[in-house]
Design a protein around this motif. Structure first.
Motif, PDB file in Angstrom:
ATOM      1  N   GLY A  35      46.084  41.500  33.477  1.00  0.00           N
ATOM      2  CA  GLY A  35      45.470  42.742  33.004  1.00  0.00           C
ATOM      3  C   GLY A  35      44.034  42.582  32.563  1.00  0.00           C
ATOM      4  O   GLY A  35      43.457  43.511  31.984  1.00  0.00           O
ATOM      5  N   LEU A 123      42.379  32.724  27.383  1.00  0.00           N
ATOM      6  CA  LEU A 123      43.001  33.520  28.430  1.00  0.00           C
ATOM      7  C   LEU A 123      42.452  33.154  29.799  1.00  0.00           C
ATOM      8  O   LEU A 123      41.276  32.788  29.921  1.00  0.00           O
ATOM      9  CB  LEU A 123      42.764  35.012  28.181  1.00  0.00           C
ATOM     10  CG  LEU A 123      43.899  35.717  27.434  1.00  0.00           C
ATOM     11  CD1 LEU A 123      43.869  35.376  25.962  1.00  0.00           C
ATOM     12  CD2 LEU A 123      43.872  37.200  27.637  1.00  0.00           C
ATOM     13  N   ASP A 218      50.908  43.846  34.139  1.00  0.00           N
ATOM     14  CA  ASP A 218      50.089  43.147  33.148  1.00  0.00           C
ATOM     15  C   ASP A 218      50.876  42.033  32.447  1.00  0.00           C
ATOM     16  O   ASP A 218      51.571  42.273  31.447  1.00  0.00           O
ATOM     17  CB  ASP A 218      49.587  44.169  32.113  1.00  0.00           C
ATOM     18  CG  ASP A 218      48.623  43.544  31.130  1.00  0.00           C
ATOM     19  OD1 ASP A 218      48.059  44.292  30.301  1.00  0.00           O
ATOM     20  OD2 ASP A 218      48.433  42.308  31.172  1.00  0.00           O
TER      21      ASP A 218
HETATM   22  C1  47J Z   1      45.012  39.240  24.469  1.00  0.00           C
HETATM   23  C2  47J Z   1      45.600  40.370  25.220  1.00  0.00           C
HETATM   24  C3  47J Z   1      45.717  40.503  26.609  1.00  0.00           C
HETATM   25  C4  47J Z   1      46.352  41.721  26.828  1.00  0.00           C
HETATM   26  C5  47J Z   1      46.753  42.340  28.147  1.00  0.00           C
HETATM   27  N1  47J Z   1      45.739  42.430  29.100  1.00  0.00           N
HETATM   28  N2  47J Z   1      46.593  42.271  25.623  1.00  0.00           N
HETATM   29  C6  47J Z   1      47.256  43.554  25.337  1.00  0.00           C
HETATM   30  N3  47J Z   1      46.146  41.438  24.623  1.00  0.00           N
END
Ligand code: 47J
Length: 326
Positions: A35, A123, A218
């Motif tokens: 996502g 991430l 996601d």
């Molecule tokens: C750190 C992070 C990544 C996501 C989804 N894309 N969320 C909701 N929070």
């Protein structure tokens, strides 16, 4: 062409899944997120008060790291968390496949949610690069950097309930699913793995919702965030349920029976078993639902609650998203 496989290990309540990534020879555990499209890491450029418990990337210790002078990044996520920093390039390996000169975004600031989530070292975005946040020039995701080297331009997700799963790059491992893979065309113009979701089923009763929002696949979201009226309709079938703002969503007595919930992936309805739709305990007798409202944000977000029940194929070659039973 290459293929690669990496383990995806769950954190508490399957809130997120972490996978080891080697950056300039330094291994960090990153949250693979279909996502978003930034690859960012906890770095030695952060205040040490914010890095306790995390593995940090130290660019000075990588012989292959190159600074990207003047470039910056800043990202915020749907859950209110965020991070920002500067940028460099390095060799990034996942499961034996190495992307050379991959943009690596070094955090100089992270929100409190990331400071306290000590298992998460950053991430790895797997959405489309048009939503990468690097300025002045957007950078490619790891998948887009390596895509041309892969046997097939796709990756798959097999996330498991309270157990390790896998991400595979370049191939579809037929031992990981049963039956057919049901594909929906993806609209990537918004940067997401986005598809239509114009019907649903509750306890086997199907409803069409022509006005339902499109959905995105996601892996970085824990729950299943559906349009507000759909969430309402679902919990109307759950005895003792209520939308509790102090808990942040729908809760119910853990003894209540949860109906199955079918979600449309294009024309295919993927039925999620009610027995797997509780997310966590709020207390000994109250449970928090895996299905929650998207507060009518205009997007439905199909997160790990779906991936735990369905094998998923992210096919960039044909710009389609597919699911299969497992
Ligand atoms: C750190 C992070 C990544 C996501 C989804 N894309 N969320 C909701 N929070």
């Amino acid at each position: 062409g290459e293929t690669a496989e990496v383990t995806a290990s769950p954190e508490a309540n399957d809130a997120e899944y972490l996978s080891p990534v080697s950056i300039g020879g330094q291994t960090l555990n990153l949250d693979f997120d279909t996502g978003s499209a930034d690859l960012w890491v906890f770095s030695t450029e952060l205040p040490t008060s914010e890095t306790s418990g995390h593995t940090t990337f130290d660019p000075s210790k990588s012989s292959t790291f190159k600074k990207y002078d003047g470039a910056t990044w800043k990202i915020s996520y749907g859950d209110g968390s965020g991070a920002s920093g500067d940028v460099g390039f390095d060799n990034v390996a996942i499961g034996g496949a190495t992307a050379t000169s991959q943009a690596v975004e070094l955090a100089t600031s992270v929100s409190s949610q990331f400071v306290s989530d000590q298992a998460n070292d950053g991430l790895l975005g797997l959405a489309f690069s048009n939503i990468n946040t690097v300025s002045p020039t957007k950078q490619k995701t790891w998948f887009e950097t390596i895509k041309s080297q892969l046997e097939n331009p796709l990756f798959t997700a097999d996330l498991e309930k309270d157990a390790s799963g896998t991400y595979d790059f370049g191939n579809i491992d037929s031992s990981k699913y049963t039956g057919d893979i049901h594909y929906a065309p993806v609209d990537k113009s918004g940067g997401f793995w986005e598809f239509n979701s114009k019907s649903y089923s509750i306890g086997g009763t199907k409803s069409s919702c022509t006005t339902c929002s499109p959905a995105i696949a996601d892996t970085g979201t824990s729950l299943l965030l559906v349009d507000d009226d759909v969430a309402k309709a679902y919990y109307a079938q759950v005895d003792g349920s209520k939308n509790d703002s102090t808990q942040g969503g729908y809760v119910y007595p853990c003894s209540s029976n949860l109906p199955d919930f079918g979600i449309a992936i294009g024309d295919y309805i993927a039925v999620l078993k009610g027995s797997d739709l509780t997310y966590a305990n709020v207390d000994s007798s109250t449970c928090f639902g895996g299905i929650q409202s998207n507060a009518n944000s205009g997007m439905q977000i199909f997160g790990d609650v779906m991936f735990k029940q369905y094998f998923a194929v992210f096919d960039a070659g044909n710009t389609q998203f597919g699911v299969a039973s497992k």
